[in-house]
Design an enzyme around this catalytic site. Structure first.
Site, PDB file in Angstrom:
ATOM      1  N   HIS A 120      23.552  20.198  32.016  1.00  0.00           N
ATOM      2  CA  HIS A 120      23.448  21.252  33.025  1.00  0.00           C
ATOM      3  C   HIS A 120      23.420  22.391  31.968  1.00  0.00           C
ATOM      4  CE1 HIS A 120      24.894  24.552  35.695  1.00  0.00           C
ATOM      5  NE2 HIS A 120      24.567  23.758  36.610  1.00  0.00           N
ATOM      6  N   ASP A 165      32.038  17.212  30.387  1.00  0.00           N
ATOM      7  CA  ASP A 165      31.871  17.788  31.392  1.00  0.00           C
ATOM      8  C   ASP A 165      31.707  17.153  32.561  1.00  0.00           C
ATOM      9  OD1 ASP A 165      30.652  19.387  33.593  1.00  0.00           O
ATOM     10  OD2 ASP A 165      28.671  19.779  32.555  1.00  0.00           O
ATOM     11  N   GLN A 172      30.452  16.756  37.691  1.00  0.00           N
ATOM     12  CA  GLN A 172      29.716  15.589  38.485  1.00  0.00           C
ATOM     13  C   GLN A 172      30.621  14.113  38.594  1.00  0.00           C
ATOM     14  OE1 GLN A 172      27.845  16.531  40.826  1.00  0.00           O
ATOM     15  NE2 GLN A 172      26.996  18.357  39.939  1.00  0.00           N
ATOM     16  N   LYS A 205      33.299  21.582  43.971  1.00  0.00           N
ATOM     17  CA  LYS A 205      32.447  20.555  44.043  1.00  0.00           C
ATOM     18  C   LYS A 205      33.454  18.990  44.407  1.00  0.00           C
ATOM     19  CE  LYS A 205      29.153  21.719  40.381  1.00  0.00           C
ATOM     20  NZ  LYS A 205      27.874  22.341  41.083  1.00  0.00           N
ATOM     21  N   CYS A 249      19.461  23.872  37.285  1.00  0.00           N
ATOM     22  CA  CYS A 249      20.124  24.351  35.974  1.00  0.00           C
ATOM     23  C   CYS A 249      19.980  23.218  34.914  1.00  0.00           C
ATOM     24  CB  CYS A 249      21.566  24.636  36.213  1.00  0.00           C
ATOM     25  SG  CYS A 249      21.824  25.736  37.505  1.00  0.00           S
TER      26      CYS A 249
HETATM   27  N1  PLP Z   1      28.007  20.804  34.713  1.00  0.00           N
HETATM   28  C1  PLP Z   1      27.322  20.055  35.775  1.00  0.00           C
HETATM   29  C2  PLP Z   1      27.107  18.768  35.254  1.00  0.00           C
HETATM   30  C3  PLP Z   1      27.108  20.732  37.009  1.00  0.00           C
HETATM   31  O1  PLP Z   1      26.360  19.787  37.891  1.00  0.00           O
HETATM   32  C4  PLP Z   1      27.438  21.904  37.296  1.00  0.00           C
HETATM   33  C5  PLP Z   1      27.005  22.674  38.523  1.00  0.00           C
HETATM   34  O2  PLP Z   1      26.055  22.035  39.178  1.00  0.00           O
HETATM   35  C6  PLP Z   1      28.207  22.762  36.416  1.00  0.00           C
HETATM   36  C7  PLP Z   1      28.351  22.072  35.110  1.00  0.00           C
HETATM   37  C8  PLP Z   1      28.605  24.212  36.371  1.00  0.00           C
HETATM   38  O3  PLP Z   1      29.486  24.040  37.460  1.00  0.00           O
HETATM   39  P1  PLP Z   1      30.162  25.474  38.112  1.00  0.00           P
HETATM   40  O4  PLP Z   1      28.604  26.220  38.484  1.00  0.00           O
HETATM   41  O5  PLP Z   1      31.091  25.251  39.083  1.00  0.00           O
HETATM   42  O6  PLP Z   1      30.740  26.317  36.699  1.00  0.00           O
END
Ligand code: PLP
Length: 426
Positions: free
Chosen positions: A143, A220, A223, A246, A383
């Site tokens: 992401h 990260d 998810q 999430k 993203c």
């Molecule tokens: N990392 C992953 C794998 C994501 O799916 C997302 C958001 O969709 C993020 C990071 C970023 O999350 P946030 O927008 O809540 O900071």
């Protein structure tokens, strides 16, 4: 559709999905005159009543700033905020609540780590040293929130960004691990679960390789933490980032977990009230973690709400949540497989995320058709531009699940997609 929902409930071995759905008030609204079918939980998950009530109750009875005043409301708010930290620590198996830093979201958590390198190295800790010739390793499925901070680190320091590539079926090409992670690797940052492909990435094997190279490991968990049991001790990573919204919590709060001894060497990204030990004419000294990383008024009510969300998910059991989502994804893979002209990206064994394109129907148009039927999916690059580039598609439709989804939700998705395909070839 209602009949099928009931069946899904009956078929659920461990969770009563009908009862769970009643916990989420939003699921009972309609969209464009149709029952809501919410399939965008990888974007933001819905919020159960207990979280709404907890946040409301906090505002009604305990709303005050934390760690600053001695009055009763401030003491109550401070205690609630500390309790929330302890709950989140327990939720991810952290040894010590002080290893849990509240941030705004996973993005901020990841940026905080990427921004720590140069000042930490300047303070003499060799683990954070980075410069020309050094390497930062990410993967091709990151992401942007776990890619752009590392681009920036490389731009600032002259380090080189390297990627673990994807195989055709959307897994990490682990055969390249010994080549990509080597003596010059300073940090390895990767996603536990892909937000586009649903791929569940290995952790221990990457940690072992990174550790042998002396690199810091950053996972990260945006998810994964909301959907499956995650235990930082078992995973063995140094740092973990995730977002509250999430995991059925509110927006505006995220978490950076880090090993105590590593957090202790990490300088803050932001300076201000609440994080200083001493302030003099020419500078200041910082408090130890986690306060050091929480400059300014933190997301107090949000952290309290997040703890309620963690309690809610723990009450259901993360293993049971995961099992339910596995049933949904396997039904989705089966249902969509029967639709002519549909291409699904990612491996068959995956988390509750499914992204696809449909021949003859643009992703944005398919998204609109689904929306007209009440089915809320996300459309675009998610993203994760690298993933779209890797598979040569400009945009994908993504359906993603959480514990409140039913087999009937999946059927509703498949019905509209099949109809869209029929319309395209008619
Ligand atoms: N990392 C992953 C794998 C994501 O799916 C997302 C958001 O969709 C993020 C990071 C970023 O999350 P946030 O927008 O809540 O900071």
């Amino acid at each position: 559709m209602r009949g099928r929902r009931f069946l899904a409930t009956l078929n659920s071995v461990t969770l009563d999905i009908g009862r769970i759905r009643r916990d989420f008030p939003i699921l009972h609204r309609s969209v464009r005159g149709q029952p809501l079918v919410y399939l965008d939980s990888a974007g933001t998950a819905q919020t159960p009543q207990v979280v709404l009530d907890t946040i409301d109750g906090h505002h009604r009875r305990h709303h005050a700033n934390v760690g600053r005043s001695a009055h009763t409301l401030a003491a109550e708010a401070t205690a609630a905020y500390a309790d929330a930290r302890a709950v989140i620590a327990g939720f991810i198996g952290a040894a010590d609540p002080d290893e849990v830093v509240f941030t705004r979201n996973a993005t901020e958590s990841l940026n905080m780590v990427a921004h720590a390198f140069e000042p930490a190295a300047a303070e003499g800790d060799p683990r954070w040293r980075i410069g020309p010739g050094d390497e930062v390793v990410v993967t091709e499925m990151e992401h942007h929130s776990n890619l752009l901070p590392w681009y920036e680190l490389c731009r600032r320091t002259g380090a080189t960004l390297r990627r673990l590539r994807l195989t055709e079926d959307g897994r990490l090409d682990l055969s390249a691990l010994p080549i990509v992670i080597g003596d010059r690797t300073r940090v390895v940052a990767w996603t536990h679960v892909s937000n586009v492909l649903g791929t569940v990435n290995p952790v221990q094997s990457i940690v072992a390789r990174a550790r042998a190279a002396g690199a810091i490991t950053v996972l990260d968990g945006a998810q994964s933490v909301p959907h499956r049991p995650v235990d930082v001790d078992a995973l063995g990573v140094d740092l973990l980032a995730f977002s509250g919204h999430k995991m059925c919590g509110p927006t505006g709060v995220g978490v950076l977990w880090g090993r105590a001894e590593l957090l202790a060497t990490m300088p803050p990204m932001l300076a201000g009230g609440g994080m200083v030990a001493d302030v003099g004419a020419n500078g200041f000294t910082t408090l130890p973690p986690p306060a050091r990383f929480e400059a300014g008024t933190p997301p107090i009510a949000q952290a309290v709400g997040l703890a309620a969300a963690a309690g809610y998910l723990s009450g259901l059991g993360l293993a049971a949540v995961h099992r339910h989502e596995q049933r949904l994804i396997s039904h989705a893979l089966d249902s969509l497989a029967g639709i002519d002209g549909l291409r699904v990206f990612g491996p068959p064994d995956r988390a509750g995320v499914i992204s696809f394109v449909l021949d003859g129907v643009e992703a944005a148009d398919l998204g609109r058709q689904l929306d007209r039927a009440g089915v809320q999916v996300r459309v675009g690059r998610h993203c994760a531009a690298q993933v779209c580039e890797r598979f040569g598609v400009p945009a994908l439709v993504r359906a993603s699940f959480h514990v409140y989804n039913t087999l009937a939700d999946v059927d509703a998705l498949a019905e509209v997609v099949a109809a869209a395909r029929k319309g395209a070839v008619a």
